[in-house]
Each structure stands twice: as structure tokens, then as C-alpha cells.
Design an enzyme around this catalytic site. Structure first.
Site, short mmCIF file in Angstrom:
data_model
loop_
_atom_site.label_atom_id
_atom_site.label_comp_id
_atom_site.label_asym_id
_atom_site.label_seq_id
_atom_site.Cartn_x
_atom_site.Cartn_y
_atom_site.Cartn_z
N HIS A 104 101.54 56.70 25.11
CA HIS A 104 101.80 57.51 26.32
C HIS A 104 102.01 56.64 27.56
CE1 HIS A 104 101.22 61.78 28.13
NE2 HIS A 104 102.19 61.11 28.74
N GLU A 153 95.24 62.97 22.45
CA GLU A 153 95.20 61.61 23.01
C GLU A 153 93.81 61.26 23.53
OE1 GLU A 153 98.35 61.50 25.90
OE2 GLU A 153 99.84 62.06 24.42
N ARG A 182 105.11 66.40 25.12
CA ARG A 182 103.68 66.56 24.82
C ARG A 182 103.54 66.57 23.31
NH1 ARG A 182 102.30 65.08 29.21
NH2 ARG A 182 101.35 66.36 30.82
O1 A2R Z 1 113.64 77.01 29.20
P1 A2R Z 1 114.06 76.80 30.61
O2 A2R Z 1 115.42 77.31 30.89
O3 A2R Z 1 113.02 77.19 31.60
O4 A2R Z 1 114.23 75.18 30.76
C1 A2R Z 1 113.11 74.33 30.87
C2 A2R Z 1 112.71 73.77 29.49
N1 A2R Z 1 111.73 74.65 28.83
C3 A2R Z 1 111.89 75.15 27.59
N2 A2R Z 1 112.86 75.00 26.69
C4 A2R Z 1 112.72 75.66 25.51
N3 A2R Z 1 111.68 76.46 25.21
C5 A2R Z 1 110.68 76.65 26.10
N4 A2R Z 1 109.64 77.44 25.81
C6 A2R Z 1 110.76 75.97 27.36
N5 A2R Z 1 109.97 75.91 28.46
C7 A2R Z 1 110.57 75.10 29.34
O5 A2R Z 1 112.10 72.52 29.78
C8 A2R Z 1 113.46 73.08 31.65
O6 A2R Z 1 114.81 72.75 31.58
C9 A2R Z 1 112.67 71.96 30.98
C10 A2R Z 1 111.52 71.46 31.86
O7 A2R Z 1 112.07 70.91 33.00
P2 A2R Z 1 111.23 70.67 34.33
O8 A2R Z 1 110.42 71.89 34.64
O9 A2R Z 1 112.18 70.17 35.37
O10 A2R Z 1 110.18 69.59 33.92
P3 A2R Z 1 110.30 67.99 33.97
O11 A2R Z 1 109.94 67.49 35.31
O12 A2R Z 1 111.61 67.57 33.39
O13 A2R Z 1 109.12 67.59 32.96
C11 A2R Z 1 109.09 68.07 31.62
C12 A2R Z 1 107.82 67.70 30.91
C13 A2R Z 1 106.52 67.84 31.68
O14 A2R Z 1 106.05 69.14 31.74
C14 A2R Z 1 105.57 66.93 30.92
O15 A2R Z 1 104.90 67.64 29.93
C15 A2R Z 1 106.49 65.94 30.26
O16 A2R Z 1 107.82 66.36 30.61
O17 A2R Z 1 106.25 64.66 30.76
#
Ligand code: A2R
Length: 314
Positions: free
Chosen positions: A280, A261, A232
Site C-alpha cells: 500500500h 492490511e 481497496r
Molecule cells: O460509479 P460512478 O459513476 O459514481 O463513478 C465512480 C466509480 N465508482 C464505481 N464504479 C462502479 N461501481 C461502483 N459501485 C462505483 N462506485 C464508485 O469510482 C468514480 O468514477 C470512481 C471514483 O472516483 P472518485 O470519487 O473521483 O475517487 P478517486 O479520488 O479517484 O479515488 C478512488 C479511490 C478512493 O476511494 C480510494 O479508495 C482509492 O481510490 O485510493
């Protein structure tokens, strides 16, 4: 026979998939209305479902008093007020997983485009500079680089698989270490950036990740480093990025996402030597957008049949 549910379409998505919702309900298209407020006042109370391309503020949720379900097209739902929906007992579904491969593919395209200067070299060739000025300057290699993945989730894992095929040394940053991968977890993002040639950002948007990648991270990645953002726009400090690219503290960057965007800041558009921009498009292939649309369709069918939602957010 029970009446078909009424569905308010806030913003459109992939047409061949969106129109399939007409099989399941009666759709009202707010985005096409000459007077959206009038349409909302007329049909809002009858609608129990909102469909949206990732935008659903609290004001819209409140304007649909009998709302039960929000279908949001895309994996990221930072544009949907999930807290307000949850307070009102409204369920939200998104479209995770089916877009992992396409987003990971584009991330690699931006890694390759940036390190090998594909776009700049294309301009050089077209402008006749090869003949006039000689060979294109040397670029930076890709295979065998050290890559840091910021967010090793569903999409991050697909990016890592591709990086492994490029014989890269992989490490990652996120809040929780994973027990199922052999790669080094860095709790400190600046420290990780210092050890990497390439950083690929793929965390969710929202307050928790706002400007996670700031000036210090960019400077740590360094003058030969390459930063890719397919997450993002809010995750990167754009002003800092402009400064670091212009003064050479960061080698190069490639972005698919922006803070506001579809507007792209002029300061980014003006940087052509070491910045690649795409509008995007990460998940925007026919195949994947159809699959994403059908995830919403299948969720709605499950909901109407009284079955469990397939990809609930709350
Ligand atoms: O931090 P963790 O252990 O919850 O790992 C998640 C990580 N993550 C973060 N890392 C660092 N600081 C943060 N504040 C933080 N919040 C989340 O991002 C997790 O490994 C990763 C997100 O993975 P998923 O939930 O499987 O999301 P996905 O499907 O890979 O999509 C990621 C993003 C979407 O939300 C859209 O904004 C974009 O890709 O297209």
C-alpha cells in the site's frame, strides 16, 4: 483570546505534516498512549476534532461527545463511519486530488512490472540464471494494449492519461458514463474484461464495491490478462484471485491493497510466478504525503476561521 481546540490523533500520518497541527490546536496522541482507554476517558470530552489515518469507527465517534470535525488522511474514507458522524452533525474531510499523480504513477508501475515481469526478471538475474539457463522467457507487451479502467474518477483519469501516452486503447466501467471523454463506457464489467488485456481497479471501497472484481471478471480477462488493484483490497475477491492465478484462468496480477492490511494472506505471498505485491505505497512519497497533510491542515484552519471546509465528505 479563545483557547486552542483539542485534537485527538487516532492514528498517525506523515510526521512533518502531522506536527503542523500543533500550530492550530493541542494534540493528544491516542496511538502512543500506554493506556488508550484511560487517555480517551480523560481527554475525549475536551476534544472537538479527531485526526486519523482513515480509521474512525462509530465507537470512537461516540467516545468524543463534543466532536465537531474528523480529519481523515487519504482519499478513501471507507474506514470512517461517515453515517454515524453525519447523524451526530460531525463534519468529515479527506485529502482528494493531491494524490492523483502518485497513485496513477504506481498503477503504471504495476502495469509495467506485471506485463514485463520486472520483479521476476530481477530475481532471475540475481540468481545467476541468465548465465546458467539462458535468456529470460518472453513476456507480454504494454504499448498499444487494450486497458479497462474500473472507476474513471479523479485518479482513474490520471491513469487514463498515462495509458494514452502508452498508445493504449482505453475503455472504462463505472455506474455513470462520462460525457467529457472519448473512451467507451461499459456498464457490464465482465463484458469489458473480455475485451481487455489489462484491468486497473480504482473505485472506492465499501459495501457497494465489495468483490466487484470476482471470478467471472478474472476469467473474462483471461490467461493473458493482467489485473492491477490500487483501490481497496475489498474490491477484489482474494480467494477467487488465488484460484484464477494458480490455475491459469488469469494471466497475472499486481496488488497494492489488501482486505486486512497490513496482513497479506499467505496464499498471495506464496504466488511468485505471476503476482506482484506492494505494501500500500501508492500515495506514499514525501511530496504527496506532505501535500495530503497540508490539505488537512488547511481544512482545519478554514474551520477554525469560520470559513467553508475545502474538501468536505459530508
Ligand atoms: O460509479 P460512478 O459513476 O459514481 O463513478 C465512480 C466509480 N465508482 C464505481 N464504479 C462502479 N461501481 C461502483 N459501485 C462505483 N462506485 C464508485 O469510482 C468514480 O468514477 C470512481 C471514483 O472516483 P472518485 O470519487 O473521483 O475517487 P478517486 O479520488 O479517484 O479515488 C478512488 C479511490 C478512493 O476511494 C480510494 O479508495 C482509492 O481510490 O485510493
Amino acid at each position: 483570546m479563545t483557547a486552542k481546540p483539542e485534537i485527538l490523533i487516532q492514528s498517525p500520518w506523515y510526521e512533518p505534516a502531522m506536527c503542523r497541527l500543533d500550530e492550530l490546536g493541542v494534540t493528544h496522541h491516542l496511538w502512543q498512549a500506554a493506556d488508550p482507554d484511560a487517555l480517551l476517558a480523560e481527554v475525549g470530552p475536551r476534544c472537538s476534532i479527531i485526526g486519523t489515518f482513515q480509521v474512525c469507527p462509530a465507537s470512537l465517534i461516540r467516545a468524543v461527545p463534543n466532536l465537531e470535525l474528523i480529519l481523515t488522511f487519504g482519499v478513501g474514507y471507507d474506514g470512517v463511519d461517515v453515517a454515524e458522524a453525519t447523524r451526530r452533525g460531525v463534519r468529515v474531510v479527506n485529502t482528494p486530488s493531491v494524490l492523483n499523480d502518485c497513485v496513477a504513477d504506481l498503477a503504471m508501475a504495476l502495469v509495467l512490472a506485471g506485463r514485463r515481469q520486472v520483479v521476476q526478471a530481477d530475481r532471475y538475474a540475481r540468481e545467476g540464471r541468465w548465465e546458467r539457463d539462458g535468456d529470460y522467457p518472453y513476456t507480454l507487451h504494454v504499448t498499444g494494449c487494450r486497458v479497462g479502467i474500473v472507476g474513471l474518477g479523479r485518479i482513474g483519469m490520471e491513469i487514463a492519461a498515462r495509458c494514452a501516452a502508452f498508445k493504449m486503447e482505453i475503455c472504462y466501467h463505472q455506474r455513470t458514463p462520462r460525457s467529457d471523454v472519448p473512451w467507451t463506457h461499459h456498464p457490464d464489467l465482465v463484458g469489458m474484461a473480455r475485451e481487455c488485456d489489462i484491468l486497473v481497479v480504482i473505485v472506492p471501497g465499501g459495501d457497494a464495491t465489495r468483490h466487484l472484481v470476482g471470478e467471472e471478471v478474472m476469467a473474462a480477462l483471461g490467461p493473458r490478462g493482467h489485473l492491477v488493484n490500487v483501490a481497496r483490497g475489498s474490491v477484489i475477491d482474494t480467494d477467487a484471485l488465488v484460484r484464477c492465478l494458480n490455475d491459469g484462468r488469469l494471466g497475472s496480477a499486481a496488488l497494492d491493497v489488501y482486505p486486512d492490511e497490513p496482513r497479506i494472506p499467505r496464499a498471495l505471498l506464496d504466488i511468485t510466478a505471476n503476482l506482484t505485491l506492494t505494501p500500500h505505497i501508492a500515495s506514499a512519497t514525501h511530496h504527496t504525503r506532505m501535500a495530503m497533510g497540508m490539505v488537512l491542515h488547511d481544512n482545519l484552519r478554514a474551520w477554525l476561521d469560520g470559513r467553508r471546509l475545502i474538501t468536505p465528505v459530508n
